[in-house]
Design an enzyme around this catalytic site. Structure first.
Site, short mmCIF file in Angstrom:
data_model
loop_
_atom_site.label_atom_id
_atom_site.label_comp_id
_atom_site.label_asym_id
_atom_site.label_seq_id
_atom_site.Cartn_x
_atom_site.Cartn_y
_atom_site.Cartn_z
N LYS A 221 -25.76 44.46 -9.76
CA LYS A 221 -25.87 45.38 -11.09
C LYS A 221 -26.20 46.51 -10.76
O LYS A 221 -27.00 46.72 -8.99
CB LYS A 221 -27.19 44.75 -11.46
CG LYS A 221 -26.73 43.76 -12.68
CD LYS A 221 -25.65 42.97 -13.30
CE LYS A 221 -26.02 42.26 -14.16
NZ LYS A 221 -24.81 41.75 -15.42
N ASP A 249 -21.38 45.71 -10.99
CA ASP A 249 -22.01 45.54 -12.41
C ASP A 249 -22.37 46.68 -13.33
O ASP A 249 -23.37 46.58 -12.81
CB ASP A 249 -21.97 43.92 -13.21
CG ASP A 249 -21.48 43.72 -14.79
OD1 ASP A 249 -21.28 44.67 -15.02
OD2 ASP A 249 -22.42 43.01 -15.11
N GLU A 275 -17.09 46.05 -12.47
CA GLU A 275 -17.24 45.27 -13.36
C GLU A 275 -17.46 46.58 -15.00
O GLU A 275 -18.66 47.02 -14.77
CB GLU A 275 -18.38 43.74 -13.72
CG GLU A 275 -18.16 43.59 -14.72
CD GLU A 275 -18.45 41.83 -14.48
OE1 GLU A 275 -19.24 41.04 -16.02
OE2 GLU A 275 -18.67 41.24 -13.42
N GLU A 301 -16.35 40.82 -20.84
CA GLU A 301 -17.22 39.50 -21.19
C GLU A 301 -17.85 40.44 -22.84
O GLU A 301 -18.20 39.46 -23.36
CB GLU A 301 -18.68 39.71 -20.84
CG GLU A 301 -19.21 41.35 -20.51
CD GLU A 301 -20.85 41.44 -19.39
OE1 GLU A 301 -21.68 40.85 -19.78
OE2 GLU A 301 -20.20 41.43 -18.02
N ASP A 324 -15.12 35.18 -22.31
CA ASP A 324 -16.23 34.72 -22.28
C ASP A 324 -15.85 33.90 -23.47
O ASP A 324 -15.26 34.12 -24.32
CB ASP A 324 -17.56 36.37 -23.07
CG ASP A 324 -18.75 35.37 -22.97
OD1 ASP A 324 -19.89 36.09 -22.46
OD2 ASP A 324 -18.91 35.31 -24.40
N HIS A 351 -17.27 36.06 -17.10
CA HIS A 351 -17.90 36.03 -17.14
C HIS A 351 -19.15 34.83 -17.56
O HIS A 351 -18.42 33.61 -18.49
CB HIS A 351 -19.47 37.30 -18.60
CG HIS A 351 -20.04 37.12 -18.63
ND1 HIS A 351 -20.42 36.71 -20.36
CD2 HIS A 351 -20.98 38.02 -17.62
CE1 HIS A 351 -21.77 37.31 -20.53
NE2 HIS A 351 -22.45 37.67 -18.74
#
Length: 438
Positions: A221, A249, A275, A301, A324, A351
């Protein structure tokens, strides 16, 4: 005679994952992973039922549960065979109601609630047929598969005939690919090392453990602090070496100029993709980010429906499509998105994580491999090792690959004790937490 669906039971299930910062990122610093969980009960003597869910991160889970309740009149009293034998019609029944559709249309809480019920219907169909959903889907004819799809708003990018051609092209190798899937499993990557709330030591340890466990890709992240991200990317790269992919992400954190500048700064560490660099609704912003820096772009997602996916593909805005299982209206809409991605030649890397998302989405990628794209090249399913113990048929990982589910259904059923212990707000786990807070 077909059994009848007699009840739709809805549960507000929440897990206090914020206590350990599991799932933390730049936009969601304190998630409590949650599920608006639905059971379609029947009067079948053998206890046949269908199980589904919608994933949230805490507050608002009760809102989704209420939206599921609003769909009860469309479900209770219906013959099971009329649902499981007409899953395309059932999907449209739930998503085309004019008054409920007004709340979207075809996006947001009401659409997600429809997805939970649609997914429960697929679980019911798999259990009735004695097959896992990936196998049930992969055994359908091309004509049966396209009947699942609502082509309204898609025909400028994907027609029914084009979808049939994609599916017919993949037909000859279905049996061989299914056998290979059962033997080898489906490629995965793990986000476990990369939660933003984790310390540097924990990041490094978990990254090394991921490689030892057979993963060839991890994800970090990013987006709160560029200096921190540069440090964390350096640590991760040192931990896994040059040959393991590291995706990043941002969880929608940036405007375009920030995304471009940030990724240019992280590019020396060879990120595999960026992402959700910006708003999931902003197709042109994704295209600008893709054009403005060297790292490939992934998103999906939080994409609301098949129409936005269509536009992302038409605009050349994404390198990886991330479906998702519980964001759009269930299996049917995800089949449409898989077909769109196949038409445009863009790999699908779902995701997962959350509550039950790994359990569900594995079926969709496996169906894609067997009956749609016919390949797993450049394709991986996200994996996070949280909360699987709450499911009766949890995912099975081996050497960094999802093992093909063999149990009938959509792998969506929670264990009974979880429905008691983690029910919000009066389950024992939450009562005890509230008492400690006093």
């Amino acid at each position: 005679m077909s059994p009848t669906i007699t009840e739709v039971d809805v549960y507000d299930i929440r897990f206090p994952t914020s206590e350990q910062l599991d799932g933390s990122d730049a936009m969601n610093p304190d998630p409590d992973y949650s599920a608006a969980y639905v059971v379609l009960r029947t009067d079948s003597p053998d206890g046949l039922a269908g199980y589904g869910l919608c994933f949230t991160i805490g507050r608002g889970n009760d809102v989704v549960a209420a939206a599921i309740e609003a769909l009860r009149p469309y479900v209770v009293g219906r013959a099971v065979d009329s649902v499981t034998g007409g899953l395309g019609d059932f999907y449209k029944l739930l998503t085309h109601d004019s008054q409920l559709r007004w709340l979207g249309p075809e996006k947001g809480v009401m659409h997600m609630a429809a997805g939970a019920v649609v997914n429960a219907a697929w679980d019911l169909a798999g259990r009735q047929a004695g097959k896992p959903v990936w196998e049930l889907l992969s055994g359908m004819t091309p004509e049966q598969i396209v009947d699942l799809v609502d082509f309204r708003y898609l025909s400028d990018a994907l027609t029914r005939d084009e979808a049939l051609e994609i599916l017919r092209r993949a037909e000859p190798g279905r049996a061989e690919r299914a056998a290979r899937l059962r033997e080898l499993g489906y490629p995965a990557y793990t986000t476990e090392p990369g939660w933003l709330g984790y310390t540097d030591d924990k990041l490094t340890r978990l990254a090394k453990e991921a490689v030892e466990d057979g993963f060839t890709q991890i994800k970090l992240k990013v987006g709160a602090s560029l200096d921190d991200d540069i440090r964390r990317m350096r640590l991760a790269r040192e931990a896994v070496g040059p040959d393991v992919r590291i995706a990043v992400d941002a969880n929608q954190r940036w405007d375009v100029h920030e995304a471009v500048a940030w990724m240019r700064a992280l590019a020396p560490f060879d990120p595999y993709w960026i992402e959700e660099p910006t708003s999931p609704d902003d197709v042109l912003a994704h295209a600008a980010v893709r054009a403005g820096q060297p790292v490939r772009v992934a998103t999906g997602e939080h994409v609301a429906n098949r129409v936005v996916f269509k536009q992302l593909l038409q605009a050349g805005a994404v390198d990886f499509v991330q479906i998702d299982a519980a964001r759009v209206a269930g299996v049917n809409e995800n089949v449409a998105i898989l077909l769109l991605a196949a038409k445009f030649g863009v790999p699908v890397c779902p995701h997962a994580g959350g509550v039950g998302l790994c359990e569900l989405v594995q079926h969709l990628s496996m169906f894609d491999y067997v009956a749609v794209s016919g390949t797993w090249d450049d394709r991986v399913i996200e994996y996070v090792p949280h909360l699987h113990e709450h499911f009766t048929d949890p995912v099975v990982m081996a050497e960094g690959r999802y093992q093909a589910p063999a149990a009938p259904g959509f792998s969506a059923r929670m264990v009974d004790a979880t429905l008691t212990d983690y029910r919000y707000p009066d389950g024992p786990v939450w009562v005890a937490r509230q008492e400690l807070a006093r």
